[in-house]
Design an enzyme around this catalytic site. Structure first.
Site, PDB file in Angstrom:
ATOM      1  N   CYS A  17      26.390 -31.230 -25.676  1.00 19.51           N
ATOM      2  CA  CYS A  17      24.947 -31.430 -25.493  1.00 19.51           C
ATOM      3  C   CYS A  17      24.100 -30.161 -25.408  1.00 19.51           C
ATOM      4  CB  CYS A  17      24.716 -32.251 -24.228  1.00 19.51           C
ATOM      5  SG  CYS A  17      25.651 -33.776 -24.139  1.00 19.51           S
TER       6      CYS A  17
ATOM      7  N   ARG B 261      21.565 -28.237 -28.191  1.00 15.94           N
ATOM      8  CA  ARG B 261      20.112 -28.188 -28.050  1.00 15.94           C
ATOM      9  C   ARG B 261      19.594 -26.749 -28.033  1.00 15.94           C
ATOM     10  NH1 ARG B 261      21.946 -32.769 -26.598  1.00 15.94           N
ATOM     11  NH2 ARG B 261      20.665 -34.652 -26.772  1.00 15.94           N
TER      12      ARG B 261
ATOM     13  N   ASP C 207      22.255 -38.973 -29.120  1.00 16.34           N
ATOM     14  CA  ASP C 207      23.148 -38.298 -28.179  1.00 16.34           C
ATOM     15  C   ASP C 207      24.532 -38.947 -28.179  1.00 16.34           C
ATOM     16  OD1 ASP C 207      24.091 -36.800 -26.038  1.00 16.34           O
ATOM     17  OD2 ASP C 207      22.306 -37.088 -24.825  1.00 16.34           O
ATOM     18  N   ASP C 208      25.557 -38.158 -28.471  1.00 12.81           N
ATOM     19  CA  ASP C 208      26.950 -38.628 -28.422  1.00 12.81           C
ATOM     20  C   ASP C 208      27.262 -39.693 -29.481  1.00 12.81           C
ATOM     21  OD1 ASP C 208      27.314 -36.908 -26.309  1.00 12.81           O
ATOM     22  OD2 ASP C 208      28.206 -38.399 -24.973  1.00 12.81           O
TER      23      ASP C 208
ATOM     24  N   HIS D  38      17.483 -30.481 -21.464  1.00  9.41           N
ATOM     25  CA  HIS D  38      18.844 -29.991 -21.246  1.00  9.41           C
ATOM     26  C   HIS D  38      19.063 -28.527 -21.625  1.00  9.41           C
ATOM     27  CE1 HIS D  38      23.366 -31.290 -21.123  1.00  9.41           C
ATOM     28  NE2 HIS D  38      22.939 -30.775 -19.985  1.00  9.41           N
TER      29      HIS D  38
ATOM     30  N   ASP E  60      23.814 -34.926 -31.736  1.00 10.62           N
ATOM     31  CA  ASP E  60      24.083 -33.658 -31.049  1.00 10.62           C
ATOM     32  C   ASP E  60      25.549 -33.267 -31.003  1.00 10.62           C
ATOM     33  OD1 ASP E  60      24.864 -35.558 -29.143  1.00 10.62           O
ATOM     34  OD2 ASP E  60      24.101 -34.393 -27.447  1.00 10.62           O
ATOM     35  N   ASN E  61      26.444 -34.218 -31.125  1.00 10.49           N
ATOM     36  CA  ASN E  61      27.879 -33.929 -31.158  1.00 10.49           C
ATOM     37  C   ASN E  61      28.606 -35.193 -31.571  1.00 10.49           C
ATOM     38  OD1 ASN E  61      27.091 -33.677 -27.817  1.00 10.49           O
ATOM     39  ND2 ASN E  61      28.346 -35.424 -28.452  1.00 10.49           N
TER      40      ASN E  61
ATOM     41  N   LYS F 188      15.185 -35.922 -24.138  1.00 11.28           N
ATOM     42  CA  LYS F 188      16.095 -35.084 -23.359  1.00 11.28           C
ATOM     43  C   LYS F 188      15.864 -33.605 -23.657  1.00 11.28           C
ATOM     44  CE  LYS F 188      21.163 -34.431 -22.998  1.00 11.28           C
ATOM     45  NZ  LYS F 188      22.456 -35.100 -23.223  1.00 11.28           N
TER      46      LYS F 188
ATOM     47  N   HIS G 182      24.550 -42.125 -25.483  1.00 10.58           N
ATOM     48  CA  HIS G 182      25.309 -41.455 -24.416  1.00 10.58           C
ATOM     49  C   HIS G 182      25.543 -42.426 -23.251  1.00 10.58           C
ATOM     50  CE1 HIS G 182      26.195 -38.598 -21.176  1.00 10.58           C
ATOM     51  NE2 HIS G 182      26.156 -37.583 -22.024  1.00 10.58           N
TER      52      HIS G 182
ATOM     53  N   LYS H 244      33.930 -35.151 -29.101  1.00 12.93           N
ATOM     54  CA  LYS H 244      32.971 -34.262 -28.445  1.00 12.93           C
ATOM     55  C   LYS H 244      33.707 -33.194 -27.629  1.00 12.93           C
ATOM     56  CE  LYS H 244      29.641 -34.634 -24.593  1.00 12.93           C
ATOM     57  NZ  LYS H 244      28.958 -35.615 -23.705  1.00 12.93           N
TER      58      LYS H 244
END
Length: 556
Positions: free
Chosen positions: A80, A84, A42-43, A139, A338-339, A137, A230, A385
């Site tokens: 995010c 997903r 994540d991130d 989301h 994810d990004n 996660k 993240h 992001k």
């Protein structure tokens, strides 16, 4: 008659062809379906793994890269929840119902949870005979009707929303101050503060689920969705200690070192390194900082590195578990982010919830690495992001499957999230239904990557790929990319073969190309029910909107 039949059987046995009494050849015993592990962090920026140029210690993910395949060009959706939505369903995010975030903005494309027409890979693979496991996660929907157990997963541990503290489940000070909801299956969990580290909990639950599943005779699909790295920047002391002093040279020097490693690894060419994005004007010169400012910023990156290090340790435990269960030789593993790394500065939120009461990295702190270090994480690209520049939408991609994927391959791509689900379904021999529980399903817009992974056949370079989030728009076809950044609706055009750093806008010189790509974009937007952001923009955005990245100094 009896003698002739026995003679025929003997001949057939010698030739290796045993026939049934009907005279048709029996099919050989089918090979066991492969297990599948999909890992997402994540991130994390494009250059944050060792195998993509980083100084951060990621030996387990680097092992997967060295023993498998890496792509130079793989795309996510810049943020995010929309990422997903596409990953889990194989749809563009608006078509799946999450055109903005996991909040309802009043139209089906922006309802904030996955619609029934967009099947999850849990639902499809479960129908194909797989155990479906998720740790991490979610989301893509807060309502209990769309929790993982209700959307095809046999087991689930993790959070429903977008983030969590790492040592407790207290409120995230993002303006709403709602507590973090941690679930196991459909039961809410109330872990004791400072009794756990969330990244380890995600890993440990995944390993437990694999042990439980080992009693089954069917294959498994594990979606391992880490929240690290993240924000908030919180890590274990022993991991932080590994990185003390690693970032004393500052962001410009570290980025220069990463660029050199990327060239050496073959991730980029020397020409691409020369054309790398220049530093955003809002990022200060390292040497212009005071001593106290340098101490704070060094600490932030040390903790960020430690968080990713711990996630990599979890991947190592996963690999050891697969070997222990004797399933490592029949398991496909795919890894993505994810990004891009974020420009969000969250420290000012801390006092709203009584946080930021301790040093960076501790349970009481609430900090992010900000654009100053994210500029390094996203090397060699521009932006962060949430934006549709390469720095916001580019991800590492690693695929590993012993005996099936040739080791050490480094390919161009160009893939997108919508290609993951078709790939998994082809590998799993899982038919994608045209209807499910009485609902007609959306067809899959992506393409399977299986031929690229296993047969080394390149993807169609001319298929268009699209993005839209919060008014930030883009379309890529071949080497050309058209992009605009909200609130401007002015198109910019980049030749990504010559300028993936997006430093030279050539729209004025190529008006016909701009027109052709814009036609493609607006046709896609219409088919996916994309709405002008000004018409649906929430009064209070969930995250502070960073300003458009600006041109600054190269300084490396």
């Amino acid at each position: 008659m009896k003698t002739n039949l026995l003679q025929k059987i003997a001949v057939l046995a010698l030739t290796g062809s045993i026939l049934t009494y009907t005279g048709f050849a029996q099919s050989p015993k089918p090979a066991a379906k492969p297990n599948i592990v999909l890992i997402m962090v994540d991130d994390m920026g494009y250059s944050d793994l060792g195998s993509y140029g980083s100084e951060i210690q990621t030996p387990n993910l680097d092992r997967l890269a060295n023993e498998g395949l890496r792509l130079r060009e793989f795309y996510n959706n810049a943020i995010c929840a929309p990422t997903r939505a596409s990953l889990i369903t194989g749809q563009y995010p608006h078509k799946a119902g999450i055109g903005y975030f996991n909040v309802n903005l009043g139209t089906p494309a922006y309802q904030g949870y996955l619609n029934k027409q967009s099947l999850t890979f849990g639902e499809v693979l479960k129908q194909a005979g797989y155990s479906t496991l998720l740790s991490g996660k979610w989301h893509v929907g807060n309502d209990s009707l769309v929790w993982p157990k209700q959307r095809g997963f046999d087991r689930f541990y993790g959070i429903l929303g977008g983030g969590s503290n790492y040592f407790d489940a207290g409120p995230m000070p993002t303006g709403r101050n709602s507590p973090v909801v941690i679930l196991e299956d459909n039961q809410r969990q109330y872990p004791k503060p400072n009794s756990y580290y969330f990244t380890d909990e995600i890993t440990n639950h995944a390993l437990t689920y694999l042990d439980e599943q080992n009693r089954e005779t069917k294959p498994f699909f594990l979606y391992l969705a880490y929240t690290a790295p993240h924000w908030p920047l919180q890590a274990l002391p022993e991991d932080i200690a590994k990185y003390r002093g690693k970032y004393d040279a500052g962001w410009d020097e570290i980025r220069k070192e990463r660029l050199a490693r990327q060239v050496k690894l073959g991730i980029i060419t020397p020409k691409q390194a020369d054309a790398a994005a220049i530093r955003d004007a809002e990022i200060p010169d390292w040497d212009a900082l005071t001593f106290e400012e340098k101490q704070l910023w060094k600490a932030k990156m040390e903790v960020y590195a430690a968080m990713l290090d711990r996630a990599d340790q979890g991947v190592g435990k996963l690999l050891a578990k697969l070997k222990e269960l004797k399933k490592d030789d029949n398991t496909l593993i795919i890894f993505i982010s994810d990004n891009g790394a974020p420009a969000e500065d969250v420290a000012h939120w801390g006092p709203k919830a009584g946080r930021n009461s301790g040093p960076v990295g501790t349970a009481g702190s609430f900090e992010s690495q900000g654009k100053n270090w994210s500029y390094v994480s996203n090397t060699p690209f521009r932006s962060f992001k949430a934006f549709s520049y390469e720095g916001g939408i580019s991800s590492p991609f690693i695929a590993w499957f012993p005996g099936k994927i040739k080791p050490g391959r480094l390919e161009k791509g160009t893939g997108h999230l919508i290609d993951i689900a078709p790939t998994l379904y082809e590998v799993a021999q899982a038919p994608y239904p045209t209807s499910y529980n009485g609902t007609t399903t959306h067809p899959l817009p992506g393409v399977s990557l299986a031929k690229l992974l296993f047969n080394e056949k390149p993807l169609d370079p001319n298929r268009p790929i699209f993005w839209e989030w919060a008014g930030n728009r883009a379309v890529r076809q071949g080497k050309w990319k058209l992009v605009s950044i909200y609130p401007s609706y002015q198109w910019e055009l980049y030749d990504l073969e010559a300028d993936r750093g997006e430093t030279q806008n050539v729209a004025a010189r190529n008006p016909n190309r701009v027109d052709a790509l814009s036609v493609l974009y607006f046709d896609w937007a219409k088919r996916n029910d994309v709405v002008d952001y000004d018409k649906i923009k929430p009064q209070q955005p969930l995250l502070p909107t960073p300003r458009k990245p600006s041109v600054g100094n190269r300084n490396f």
